[in-house]
Design an enzyme around this catalytic site. Structure first.
Site, PDB file in Angstrom:
ATOM      1  N   GLU A 155      -3.518   6.233   1.247  1.00  0.00           N
ATOM      2  CA  GLU A 155      -3.307   4.847   1.651  1.00  0.00           C
ATOM      3  C   GLU A 155      -4.495   4.426   2.507  1.00  0.00           C
ATOM      4  O   GLU A 155      -4.826   5.090   3.497  1.00  0.00           O
ATOM      5  CB  GLU A 155      -1.995   4.723   2.422  1.00  0.00           C
ATOM      6  CG  GLU A 155      -1.695   3.309   2.850  1.00  0.00           C
ATOM      7  CD  GLU A 155      -0.292   3.141   3.421  1.00  0.00           C
ATOM      8  OE1 GLU A 155      -0.074   2.162   4.145  1.00  0.00           O
ATOM      9  OE2 GLU A 155       0.579   3.985   3.131  1.00  0.00           O
ATOM     10  N   LYS A 203       0.825  -1.222   0.000  1.00  0.00           N
ATOM     11  CA  LYS A 203       0.000   0.000   0.000  1.00  0.00           C
ATOM     12  C   LYS A 203       0.855   1.266   0.000  1.00  0.00           C
ATOM     13  O   LYS A 203       0.612   2.189  -0.775  1.00  0.00           O
ATOM     14  CB  LYS A 203      -0.915   0.013   1.232  1.00  0.00           C
ATOM     15  CG  LYS A 203      -1.987  -1.030   1.248  1.00  0.00           C
ATOM     16  CD  LYS A 203      -2.878  -0.884   2.461  1.00  0.00           C
ATOM     17  CE  LYS A 203      -2.189  -1.226   3.763  1.00  0.00           C
ATOM     18  NZ  LYS A 203      -1.869  -2.659   3.900  1.00  0.00           N
ATOM     19  N   THR A 204       1.828   1.310   0.901  1.00  0.00           N
ATOM     20  CA  THR A 204       2.617   2.529   1.041  1.00  0.00           C
ATOM     21  C   THR A 204       3.395   2.830  -0.238  1.00  0.00           C
ATOM     22  O   THR A 204       3.389   3.959  -0.737  1.00  0.00           O
ATOM     23  CB  THR A 204       3.573   2.411   2.237  1.00  0.00           C
ATOM     24  OG1 THR A 204       2.804   2.268   3.435  1.00  0.00           O
ATOM     25  CG2 THR A 204       4.462   3.637   2.362  1.00  0.00           C
TER      26      THR A 204
END
Length: 472
Positions: free
Chosen positions: A170, A126-127
């Site tokens: 995010e 995600k990051t």
């Protein structure tokens, strides 16, 4: 701490003065920065001075170290980290005063009002994917608001308030936060069971992603990295529900497809086709196949929004990573030291594959700190097996985070499962002894990699210092 989500989430400019409990974390510091940059009066507290706080102080945000009921005075709204303990004095004071108390998810949702949200979700990646998408959009002429779970090396920040209507966020599934945002569009990198302390079962975890897809604007779209079986299943469900789905990956049927992938140390090149038409080359300056998949998802999103391929790929090519995602901490005595956030066995496997390419002819010396008692209990054996891809392994004890210790769940669950000869695996419960153990094992030309979501990220500097002493 679980804070209920209110039925109505007010826009940030209607929250009054906002105080953040746990402002030093990646999530809350990002929200605080966006609010402060948007003109909201912000303050916060944390029990440690984290790397996110200096940038907030530069904006004039008061960041208290330690918790005190006095810090809440004058606030109208309080946003609370999920890591806060039930007996936190500031939460108790906010409730006594009858203040508006919000969880992290509602605080972030408040900053999204009036913007088209591009939410990035998935068990892993995600990051990095949020950072890649932000970098691509900036290079393509957009100025999005963004909130990332790590510091972008290009900007030195994990969040900022942009001037156009896009908001790249995010979207964390660990506590269900991603169900709050109602995005215009979303990326799902993969879906593989995690955070079962919250979801209970693998089936419930997968069902949460189905629910997340159902929150996407029907006029919007979903991008899925369908090389992953969980994301592929989600894509099929979402498409059956009438949502536009764009697939990305290496498979022949992908809408945005990666071909001719070449991994070369810390870089990669590949060709990109869209709907069977070749668009050009994608170059990345971050190592590993999993990052190429993340970049393809970001690229697919930018293309669907109408941005030009070469502008987007320029931004992706310029991306040098986020803090704690295969982050180079330095080199000494011929040994390179990297740090990464990997704490799930699939993430460990992906990062070790990338690190192996970085190490070249050198060896891979890895230290791993298991994160959460519940995760270690469920996945400890799989973590150990994934660590077998290293040459030397040091395992720390479990980082407790929001859970109580369990004497039956220790780092030994991981260390005992590493499929390497006993002399190449060491359990080191003493945190301060880990740097010396790693340096003892490392040779010139090797890569030392520290892995985990907890305090292990602090070890880069002492490892480098010991290597320098050895070389003196």
């Amino acid at each position: 701490m679980r804070i209920p989500i209110p039925d109505e989430i007010l826009p940030a400019d209607r929250l009054g003065r906002v105080h953040f409990i746990g402002i030093g974390g990646a999530g809350l510091s990002a929200i605080a920065r966006i609010m402060a940059r948007s003109g909201v009066e912000v303050s916060g507290s944390d029990d440690q001075d984290t790397p996110f706080l200096p940038a907030l102080r530069e904006l004039g945000v008061t960041c208290h170290l330690g918790y005190s009921a006095d810090h809440v005075a004058g606030a109208d709204t309080v946003v609370v980290t999920t890591a806060a303990r039930e007996d936190n004095v500031e939460v108790a004071e906010a409730r006594r005063l009858g203040l508006r108390v919000l969880p992290r998810s509602a605080g972030l949702a408040a900053t999204m009002a009036g913007r088209r949200v591009l939410a990035v979700a998935g068990t892993h990646g995600k990051t990095t994917t949020t950072g890649l998408l932000t970098s691509a959009l900036l290079a393509a002429g957009s100025d999005p608001t963004y909130a990332v779970g790590g510091v972008l090396t290009a900007t030195g920040r994990n969040a900022d308030a942009g001037t156009d209507d896009l908001f790249v966020a995010e979207a964390d599934e660990s506590d269900g936060a991603f169900l709050v945002y109602r995005p215009h569009a979303a990326i799902v990198t993969n879906v593989e069971a995690d955070h079962l302390d919250n979801w209970g079962t693998e089936e419930a975890y997968h069902a949460a992603f189905d629910e997340f897809a159902a929150t996407i604007d029907r006029a919007g779209f979903l991008v899925c990295c369908v090389d992953d079986p969980g994301a592929a299943a989600l894509a099929a469900t979402a498409r059956d529900a009438g949502l536009e789905v764009i697939t990305a990956g290496e498979g022949e049927g992908c809408d945005v497809r990666i071909t001719d992938l070449v991994l070369d140390g810390t870089t990669s090149t590949s060709r990109i086709t869209r709907d069977g038409v070749e668009l050009g080359q994608l170059r990345l300056r971050i190592p590993g196949r999993h990052y190429v998949l993340d970049a393809a998802a970001a690229l697919a999103t930018g293309l669907r929004l109408g941005f030009a391929f070469h502008d987007l790929t320029d931004g992706l090519a310029a991306f040098t990573g986020t803090g704690r995602r295969m982050e180079l901490k330095g080199e000494a005595a011929g040994v390179r030291v990297y740090d990464s956030y990997a704490h799930h066995h699939v993430e460990i496997a992906g990062d070790l594959q990338a690190a192996r390419a970085v190490a070249g002819d050198g060896r891979l010396v890895v230290a791993f700190q298991p994160h959460l008692v519940s995760r270690t209990r469920i996945f400890g054996e799989q973590m150990g097996r994934a660590l077998g891809a290293a040459d030397e392994v040091v395992v720390l004890d479990v980082y407790l985070a929001r859970e109580e210790a369990d004497p039956a769940v220790t780092g030994a669950l991981v260390a005992d499962a590493v499929p390497l000869p006993a002399e190449r695996v060491q359990l080191v419960p003493d945190f301060d002894a880990v740097p010396a153990e790693l340096v003892r094992r490392a040779r010139p030309g090797d890569v030392i990699l520290t892995l985990g979501a907890g305090s292990i990220t602090q070890l880069g500097a002492p490892i480098l210092a010991l290597l320098e002493e050895r070389d003196a």
